[in-house]
Design a protein around this motif. Structure first.
Motif, short mmCIF file in Angstrom:
data_model
loop_
_atom_site.label_atom_id
_atom_site.label_comp_id
_atom_site.label_asym_id
_atom_site.label_seq_id
_atom_site.Cartn_x
_atom_site.Cartn_y
_atom_site.Cartn_z
N VAL A 132 -0.13 10.31 -14.83
CA VAL A 132 -0.44 8.91 -15.08
C VAL A 132 0.00 8.06 -13.90
CG1 VAL A 132 0.21 6.92 -16.48
CG2 VAL A 132 -0.51 9.01 -17.59
N ALA A 133 1.19 8.36 -13.36
CA ALA A 133 1.66 7.62 -12.18
C ALA A 133 0.67 7.79 -11.04
CB ALA A 133 3.04 8.11 -11.77
N CYS A 134 0.23 9.01 -10.83
CA CYS A 134 -0.67 9.29 -9.72
C CYS A 134 -2.01 8.58 -9.93
CB CYS A 134 -0.88 10.79 -9.59
SG CYS A 134 -1.91 11.24 -8.21
N GLY A 135 -2.55 8.67 -11.15
CA GLY A 135 -3.82 8.03 -11.44
C GLY A 135 -3.72 6.52 -11.27
N TYR A 136 -2.58 5.96 -11.68
CA TYR A 136 -2.34 4.53 -11.54
C TYR A 136 -2.33 4.14 -10.06
CZ TYR A 136 0.46 0.20 -11.67
OH TYR A 136 0.93 -1.07 -11.50
N GLY A 137 -1.61 4.93 -9.28
CA GLY A 137 -1.55 4.67 -7.83
C GLY A 137 -2.93 4.70 -7.20
N ALA B 275 0.84 -1.19 0.00
CA ALA B 275 0.00 0.00 0.00
C ALA B 275 0.88 1.25 0.00
CB ALA B 275 -0.93 -0.01 1.20
N LEU B 276 1.95 1.17 0.77
CA LEU B 276 2.84 2.32 0.87
C LEU B 276 3.48 2.62 -0.48
CD1 LEU B 276 3.34 3.90 3.44
CD2 LEU B 276 5.63 2.87 3.53
N LYS B 277 3.95 1.53 -1.12
CA LYS B 277 4.55 1.72 -2.44
C LYS B 277 3.52 2.24 -3.42
CE LYS B 277 8.74 -0.83 -3.02
NZ LYS B 277 9.40 -2.00 -3.59
N GLY B 278 2.31 1.73 -3.28
CA GLY B 278 1.23 2.20 -4.15
C GLY B 278 0.99 3.68 -3.95
N ALA B 279 0.95 4.08 -2.68
CA ALA B 279 0.71 5.49 -2.38
C ALA B 279 1.84 6.35 -2.92
CB ALA B 279 0.57 5.68 -0.88
N ASN C 238 -1.69 18.60 -12.95
CA ASN C 238 -3.00 18.89 -13.51
C ASN C 238 -4.02 17.90 -12.95
OD1 ASN C 238 -5.27 18.79 -15.22
ND2 ASN C 238 -4.10 19.72 -16.86
N ALA C 239 -4.91 18.41 -12.12
CA ALA C 239 -5.84 17.54 -11.41
C ALA C 239 -6.76 16.78 -12.37
CB ALA C 239 -6.67 18.36 -10.43
N PHE C 240 -7.18 17.44 -13.42
CA PHE C 240 -8.10 16.77 -14.35
C PHE C 240 -7.41 15.58 -15.02
CE2 PHE C 240 -10.38 16.56 -18.53
CZ PHE C 240 -11.57 16.07 -18.01
N SER C 241 -6.13 15.74 -15.34
CA SER C 241 -5.40 14.65 -15.96
C SER C 241 -5.30 13.45 -15.02
CB SER C 241 -3.99 15.10 -16.35
OG SER C 241 -4.06 16.12 -17.29
N VAL C 242 -5.12 13.73 -13.73
CA VAL C 242 -5.06 12.63 -12.77
C VAL C 242 -6.38 11.88 -12.76
CG1 VAL C 242 -4.85 12.03 -10.33
CG2 VAL C 242 -3.35 13.76 -11.32
N TYR C 243 -7.45 12.66 -12.79
CA TYR C 243 -8.78 12.05 -12.81
C TYR C 243 -8.93 11.15 -14.04
CZ TYR C 243 -13.83 11.70 -13.15
OH TYR C 243 -15.10 11.23 -13.27
N LEU C 244 -8.53 11.67 -15.20
CA LEU C 244 -8.60 10.86 -16.42
C LEU C 244 -7.75 9.61 -16.29
CD1 LEU C 244 -8.34 13.44 -19.36
CD2 LEU C 244 -10.36 12.29 -18.50
N ALA C 245 -6.52 9.79 -15.79
CA ALA C 245 -5.60 8.67 -15.69
C ALA C 245 -6.18 7.59 -14.78
CB ALA C 245 -4.25 9.14 -15.16
N LYS C 246 -6.83 8.04 -13.72
CA LYS C 246 -7.39 7.05 -12.79
C LYS C 246 -8.47 6.20 -13.48
CE LYS C 246 -10.04 6.55 -8.57
NZ LYS C 246 -11.43 6.47 -9.03
N VAL C 247 -9.37 6.86 -14.18
CA VAL C 247 -10.42 6.07 -14.81
C VAL C 247 -9.87 5.21 -15.96
CG1 VAL C 247 -12.42 7.41 -14.11
CG2 VAL C 247 -11.20 8.05 -16.15
N TYR C 248 -8.85 5.68 -16.63
CA TYR C 248 -8.23 4.85 -17.66
C TYR C 248 -7.64 3.61 -17.04
CZ TYR C 248 -8.44 8.23 -21.38
OH TYR C 248 -8.87 9.07 -22.34
#
Lengths: 291, 443, 314
Positions: C125-130, A2-6, C184-194
């Motif tokens: 993309v990294a953030c959305g993936y996480g 989870a930490l790595k994920g975060a 860019n917050a919107f991009s994170v949102y997109l990346a998450k749903v992708y």
């Protein structure tokens, strides 16, 4: 794990904290202060903590709220129409052959690529009652259209908004349509349903989520509408006053009157209204934004 | 306070910004203490026309260097100056005066530096004309360097006037009479853009009036003075009888086409606009004539409005003395004026601050615009310069008041309210606004 | 909806799809369905599309015609048809005006756009993936922050951001254009749903059982599966950067650092208060400034053909 994920989210949220949250906190703080002059007004200003005074003043600001009401009414009419057009266009594209759809999609996206400044340059010309082609065009049908007149102003703004946003909305809805496996339609076809019926009873419900997204983005964008009415301000200043929309009022306070503290308070009120409106819309369409 | 807040924010931010450490390059180009002082100058004029003036200055001065930083337009200049002053860093020393802004309201906002001690010696030396200094003052102090004003006169489409046998107007009443005749032929006598109340403001100034006044430690606000009402009456008659067009300045193609068409035949204008008319007009080139500004019928002497402007010196500028010196050079020296030559319009920037601009008048008159009336133009301009008066006092909240006036003016131009109603509204608005800012005002 | 998504989104569809076929794998079944389109329906569909296309493109016609006109003709002739073809002169003026500053603006914008958007795509993309693939404390809160930030009016942040940038020494540097655009917050949102749509959790689970580390999984599996989504995020981000105007206006000083839109805006505004008039340059410049966008759009076409892209949005 989870930490790595975060940790994937760390770079973004560091930047977000610095470039979005920090200025927000600063603005929030400024909304609690007020600059006061004295004497003839040239002696410099003293800045005092006034608590929620700016908010109280903002909640009673008739001009701000009438701007809000004006834009809300516009949004209530324009957004459904634009969404309808976008869905219609996406359905048309979906019904066409792949190769044709690819061609048309690119052409239909051209307005989305046109930068706002260039779009304004173009439409100032097109709308112009003196040199533009639209007024004589409508005259052919016996319609006397002055796009800058007070009675036409919302139609003109709405058209400009539609022109620049239908392409993008269409793109999202169309992509959602393409993601639906065609098998779903086949059984309907075997049952003898017409293409029109399939479009309305099967396709539209399937892209509902995409529609909710584009609608919410439109609500947020429309309530914060600024540059389109600014274009019309010089054309019909008697209709488009300096506080015609909430953001125009905020800009006027902050940048032409230098009352940043009050402008900050109004911005926060506006953000709350936009948030409430979006949340309400989600509630009504029965779909929560976070998952 | 802003300053401190910024610091706190930065401190919080610094803790978070390890990732950015490599990115934010320190650009503290600290000027050497004994080298020449660099004065940064902001404006939105095209670099190609401003740079020669800067170059001329730099080649004739060793201890001060000018540096021109071009801004996108006037509104962004305003926003950027406000930001820079709030941040207290990177503040320019000279700023072009943007539209609608007046020294007193900017000074009251806390944007400008008090440069009285540096400007006054120049004023006493007589390098400026008599009308110029008022525009750079607020409450008896200087917050900028006077840049003077442009002489006003009227431009008429003489061909159309002659065609319909209308006499050249000498008074505003004549203008109204001419308008009534021209209207029968589908021609408007003047244009009043709905966004620009300058027709009204100009008339009040010409009548010798002022909406603000200072009485001891208090402001006196009077939008309903006899002078103001006299001006209002002229405007009201023009509007009521449908004698004026309402073309906006924003829709330039339409405006030019319209002016060129002969459907609008007189406009109050200033020297700087002549070059553009010369370039843009096609059909009406040669038909125009410059005439003396129409007067009020009860005027005792020929008067034109000459409310001056100023080059602004923002608070936070580190070299006030040098900034004033450079600016005075720009406004008044022969070198500077000669360096302002614009090859496209073949004219110089109008030297509105100096006592005698006559050496530059010839170049201000374009060659084709006036046809046979060309030779009269020079006299008209010089007569206007001589007759310039500035009775106009501006209050500390004029920025907001002007914005409100624009909205009211638009209603007037659209015939939704009368000028008097607009003035009554402005009276109340201005007094209330001053009170809300805790500024003394007599009621 | 996400369950029925085609998971082979990484690859573009095979090039030669015959017209009238939705997807190769269902060719046989789709064709009879398609053929039921009556000629009337087909005609209606095409005329509908043509109508919308005319609406979208007709306004641009004026821009193209205007670009060929000299300044005098621009104001006085019919705007919808050509008069004197002055295009070459206009282009020459555009590229030589002020020592070719227009090219410099184009270069700046390209630089800010490419670097800023590339960085943004990686970070977001990294953030959305996480956010999509892991359960951790505070995830809901972070998502709330992202959604909430959509609502904040930009006007609120201008002055505080300026004060902040001043203290960070970023005013009038390329950094001010590039670094803040990463987040860019919107991009994170997109990346998450992708990510939710394109990456089956079982695949990650399998990789973990094989002993792959979390970061390796991201770069070797996650990022690859998300490439279509990332391309779309890049595209939208780049369009935004290319058209950005308010940021450069506030945070950049010297005109050598401006973006093309800010430059065109300044040219457009010149006329209102001086005798100089650059509208013909603005018109030609507008068209030239569209070229990189058109190229980008064309090159993105192949990504969209897969059909999924934005379709997984919800």
């Amino acid at each position: 794990m989870a930490l790595k994920g975060a940790s994937f989210t760390v770079p973004f949220f560091l930047g977000f904290a610095l470039f979005t949250v920090t200025p927000m906190v600063m603005a929030l703080k400024q909304s609690l202060y007020k600059a006061q002059s004295s004497g003839l007004g040239f002696g410099g200003k003293t800045i005092q903590f006034v608590g929620l005074d700016n908010f109280v003043q903002g909640l009673q600001d008739i001009r701000f709220w009438s701007a809000m009401g004006r834009v809300a009414l516009f949004a209530a009419i324009a957004i459904p129409l634009i969404q309808l057009a976008s869905v219609g266009l996406a359905l048309l594209l979906d019904a066409a052959s792949q190769r044709l759809a690819d061609r048309f999609r690119l052409l239909l996206l051209v307005p989305f690529m046109i930068p706002g400044i260039v779009a304004i340059l173009i439409w100032i010309y097109l709308y112009s009652p003196v040199v533009g082609p639209l007024t004589p065009f409508f005259r052919l049908f016996g319609i006397e259209a002055d796009f800058y007149s007070g009675s036409m102003i919302w139609i003109s703004i709405g058209n400009l908004m539609a022109w620049s946003s239908i392409g993008f909305n269409m793109l999202i809805v169309y992509a959602a349509l393409r993601a639906v496996p065609p098998e779903i339609y086949d059984s309907a076809r075997i049952d003898g349903a017409s293409e029109w019926r399939i479009a309305w009873s099967i396709k539209v419900p399937l892209v509902r989520r995409s529609l909710v997204l584009t609608s919410v983005l439109s609500i947020i964008g429309t309530l914060q509408i600024f540059s389109d009415p600014m274009l019309f301000r010089s054309m019909t200043p008697e209709t488009v006053t300096r506080d015609f929309t909430p953001i125009m009022a905020i800009y006027d306070w902050a940048f032409s009157q230098g009352e940043f503290n009050y402008a900050a308070a109004l911005s926060i009120i506006l953000a709350l209204v936009v948030g409430t409106a979006s949340a309400l819309f989600y509630r009504l369409t029965n779909k929560a934004p976070t998952s | 306070m802003n300053r401190k807040q910024g610091r706190v924010a930065a401190a919080t931010a610094a803790a978070l910004s390890v990732v950015l450490a490599g990115c934010s390059s320190g650009n503290n180009t600290a000027a050497g203490s004994d080298g020449p002082v660099t004065i940064e100058m902001w404006g939105w004029g095209e670099t190609q026309y401003t740079q020669p003036i800067v170059d001329k200055f730099n080649s004739t001065h060793t201890d001060i260097k000018l540096k021109y930083v071009k801004q996108a337009d006037d509104t962004s200049t305003a926003a950027n100056v406000r930001n820079a002053v709030a941040a207290g860093k990177g503040v320019p020393c000279l700023v072009q005066n943007w539209g609608g802004a007046e020294v007193p309201s900017l000074a009251a906002e806390g944007l400008l530096a008090d440069v009285t001690e540096y400007v006054e010696p120049y004023v006493e030396k007589g390098v400026f004309n008599k009308a110029a200094p008022a525009g750079a003052q607020a409450g008896g102090k200087y917050y900028g360097v006077p840049s003077g004003s442009q002489p006003s006169f009227m431009l008429i489409n003489r061909a159309v006037y002659d065609k319909y046998g209308v006499d050249v107007p000498k008074t505003w009443d004549d203008v109204i009479t001419a308008g009534k005749t021209l209207k029968k032929h589908g021609v408007y006598v003047m244009n009043m853009a709905g966004e620009d109340p300058s027709t009204l403001v100009g008339l009040v100034q010409q009548a010798g009036g002022s909406w603000y006044g200072i009485d001891g430690d208090s402001w006196k606000v009077d939008f309903l003075s006899p002078e103001s009402l006299k001006a209002a009456d002229v405007v009201q008659q023009l509007v009521d009888n449908d004698l004026v067009a309402n073309q906006t300045y924003m829709d330039k193609p339409a405006l030019i086409k319209y002016f060129d068409s002969g459907k609008m035949v007189s406009l109050v204008t200033q020297v700087w606009q002549l070059g553009a008319y010369e370039i843009d007009y096609k059909k009406s080139l040669g038909d125009w004539q410059a005439i003396d500004l129409p007067q009020f019928s009860d005027a005792t002497q020929f008067t034109t409005m000459a409310h001056g402007a100023a080059e602004l010196i923002p608070k936070g500028c580190e070299h006030l003395k040098e900034a004033v010196e450079a600016s005075v050079w720009k406004m008044t020296s022969k070198d500077a004026i000669n360096a302002s030559y614009n090859s496209q319009t073949k004219s110089y920037s109008w030297p509105g601050a100096i006592p005698d601009p006559s050496p530059w008048v010839d170049s201000a008159v374009p060659s084709k615009l006036f046809g046979t009336h060309k030779s009269e133009t020079k006299e008209v301009i010089l007569k206007s310069v001589k007759a310039g008066r500035d009775s106009w006092v501006v209050g500390p909240n004029y920025t907001g008041v002007f914005a409100e006036l624009q909205d009211q003016w638009a209603q007037v131009a659209a015939k939704k309210i009368t000028v008097r109603e607009a003035l009554e509204h402005m009276q109340k608005f201005t007094v209330d606004d001053l009170k809300s800012k805790n500024i003394n005002v007599e009621s | 909806m996400t369950t029925i998504l085609d998971t082979t989104t990484g690859q573009p569809a095979t090039g030669t799809t015959p017209p009238g076929v939705r997807r190769p794998r269902i060719r046989l079944r789709a064709e009879p369905g398609r053929s039921r389109h009556s000629t009337r329906t087909k005609a209606l569909v095409i005329s509908g599309l043509v109508l919308f296309t005319v609406y979208s493109l007709a306004p641009v016609w004026w821009l193209i015609v205007a670009a060929t006109k000299s300044r005098g003709e621009l104001y006085t002739s019919n705007g919808l048809w050509f008069t004197d073809i002055n295009l070459w002169n206009n282009l020459k003026d555009l590229f030589t005006y002020q020592d070719g500053i227009f090219l410099r603006w184009m270069g700046n914008t390209l630089f800010y756009g490419v670097v800023g958007t590339a960085g943004m795509t990686l970070v977001c993309v990294a953030c959305g993936y996480g956010l999509a693939m892991y359960e951790f404390r505070g995830r809901g809160f972070l998502m709330g922050c992202i959604i909430g930030s959509f609502l904040v009016p930009g006007a609120l942040l201008t002055i505080p951001s300026f004060l902040l940038f001043t203290d960070l020494g970023m005013v009038d540097t390329a950094t001010a254009m590039i670094v803040p655009s990463f987040f860019n917050a919107f991009s994170v949102y997109l990346a998450k749903v992708y990510a939710e749509g394109a990456i089956p959790p079982e695949l990650l689970e399998a990789a973990r059982i094989d002993g792959a580390g979390e970061y390796r999984i991201f770069f070797q599996i996650g990022a690859r599966l998300m490439s279509t989504g990332a391309a779309t995020i890049f595209l939208l981000g780049f369009v935004g950067m290319w058209n950005s105007f308010f940021g450069p206006l506030v945070f950049l000083r010297s005109s050598e650092k401006w973006t093309v839109m800010l430059g065109l805006y300044s040219w457009l505004k010149v006329k209102t208060d001086s005798s100089v008039d650059l509208v013909s340059l603005v018109v030609v410049g507008s068209i030239i400034s569209l070229i990189p966008m058109v190229i980008l759009m064309l090159s993105m076409q192949r990504y969209w053909r897969t059909g999924v892209t934005l379709g997984s949005l919800k």
